[in-house]
Enzyme design. Sequence first.
Site, mmCIF file in Angstrom:
data_model
loop_
_atom_site.group_PDB
_atom_site.id
_atom_site.type_symbol
_atom_site.label_atom_id
_atom_site.label_comp_id
_atom_site.label_asym_id
_atom_site.label_seq_id
_atom_site.Cartn_x
_atom_site.Cartn_y
_atom_site.Cartn_z
ATOM 1 N N ASN A 100 33.358 24.952 2.307
ATOM 2 C CA ASN A 100 33.084 26.217 3.022
ATOM 3 C C ASN A 100 33.980 26.371 4.237
ATOM 4 O O ASN A 100 33.531 26.321 5.386
ATOM 5 C CB ASN A 100 31.614 26.277 3.440
ATOM 6 C CG ASN A 100 30.685 25.974 2.279
ATOM 7 O OD1 ASN A 100 30.661 24.852 1.772
ATOM 8 N ND2 ASN A 100 29.947 26.953 1.837
ATOM 9 N N HIS A 185 23.096 22.925 -3.870
ATOM 10 C CA HIS A 185 22.208 23.223 -2.737
ATOM 11 C C HIS A 185 21.108 24.114 -3.313
ATOM 12 O O HIS A 185 21.377 25.258 -3.680
ATOM 13 C CB HIS A 185 23.016 23.950 -1.653
ATOM 14 C CG HIS A 185 22.184 24.490 -0.523
ATOM 15 N ND1 HIS A 185 21.609 23.664 0.405
ATOM 16 C CD2 HIS A 185 21.823 25.758 -0.186
ATOM 17 C CE1 HIS A 185 20.943 24.414 1.284
ATOM 18 N NE2 HIS A 185 21.053 25.674 0.943
ATOM 19 N N ASP A 310 24.334 16.006 6.897
ATOM 20 C CA ASP A 310 24.468 17.463 6.819
ATOM 21 C C ASP A 310 25.118 17.983 8.107
ATOM 22 O O ASP A 310 24.664 18.943 8.717
ATOM 23 C CB ASP A 310 23.114 18.138 6.580
ATOM 24 C CG ASP A 310 23.271 19.614 6.204
ATOM 25 O OD1 ASP A 310 24.315 19.972 5.639
ATOM 26 O OD2 ASP A 310 22.362 20.420 6.499
ATOM 27 N N GLY A 329 22.384 25.266 11.073
ATOM 28 C CA GLY A 329 23.039 23.958 10.975
ATOM 29 C C GLY A 329 23.031 23.175 12.278
ATOM 30 O O GLY A 329 22.833 23.734 13.354
#
Length: 428
Positions: A100, A185, A310, A329
């Site tokens: 990403n 995901h 993560d 996040g």
Amino acid sequence: MKRQYFINANIIDPHNSMNENGGLIVGEDGKIEAIGKKVNTNNLPSREKPIDLNGKYIFPGLVDMRVFVGEPGYEYKENFRTLSNAALAGGVTSVVTMPNTDPIIDNVSIVDFLKRRGRDKSKINIFPCASLTKGIEGVTMTEFGLLQEKGIIAFTDGIKTIQNSRLMSRIMNSAKDLGSLIMQHAEDYELAKNGMINSGIIATKLGLSGIPDIAERIIIERDLTLLEKTKCRYHISQLSSEKSVLTLEERKDKVQFTSGVSINNLSLNENDIGDFRTFLKLSPPLRKEEDRLALVKGLKDGSIDVIVSDHKPEDEESKRLTFAQAATGASGIETLLSLSLELYHNGSLKLDTIINALTNNPARILKINKGNLSIGNDADFCIVDISKPWIVKKDKLISKSKNTSIEDKKLQGRVLNTFVKGKELFKL
């Protein structure tokens, strides 16, 4: 490089079923020459001065399977150099980077650029992922074969999910033919639409839209059903709920797959969000304490294979907004091991189980020769004082973005030194 001798260390290497007091010899070529209880002062050359670790621990370099790096496109959040330094401070020597970026890692020319950049600027081992679909739009598959030839380790749409079942079936067929690893995901968009935190009392109290746990489970159920027909290498990136863990337990005997959990979901729950703490806006969201305990149990009994950081760096501006507008996040690579050790100190998990989920299991799933201390392999390892207390202060974090989910948390256990290919690249 001079030969290095370490003695009187507690060595844990799940890959080689090693948990003993002993030593480690690193050769001039940066490879492991000898390890274990046979390495002690009695059988070292008398002219050599060994480093006495006084019972500190040696672990294999950690393998983090879910890391977002800002390069290319978001270098202001994180780049390969700052990511490397943050990873080394946390004992992480190998990372799997998500696609990403901007542009998305979905074609061969971007992979070439990424590998060059990683080689020039990174001090750790970088294993890049490419996207499952072009532009992570969930419509057209990427060229798995070509990308894999260029060194792509796995395929994932990162923070996005394949919603179309027909497309997912085609992806699995391709993965089966090419031996590719698919990382999903799991989140159903319609069920999770506009959701920000776990669906329940806290969401209602804060007046925020919730994400129900069924949004995760429904994708897992679908994918595992497809997997029964098309057996490929399939990994669920992150679990967050008790019901998802139960689904895995029911399916483990029928079909082969692996799964991971974020250290955030293992250590925190929705109550930690308190009064709109945007640094705890995560995906998947933090859920109830019962869910957290089920995830710990899943790791304990082997239903869950891997712990990930993560690590998703976001700049201060994109977090200091209203909860609805704030980016999702948290940055977490340098606190991954220390936060995981909390589960050992409070009696939730054995130390071997934690280290296995951070080293041997991810390497096995990825089919890479990392996360172990086998003789002849690169000396990628960290020295850890598992009792050393410290407090997480975002200003002291090395990562370029300081969006930690555990600001001011007291932790026990800290990485003192990290070595890659026998070179000391981090020292506290």
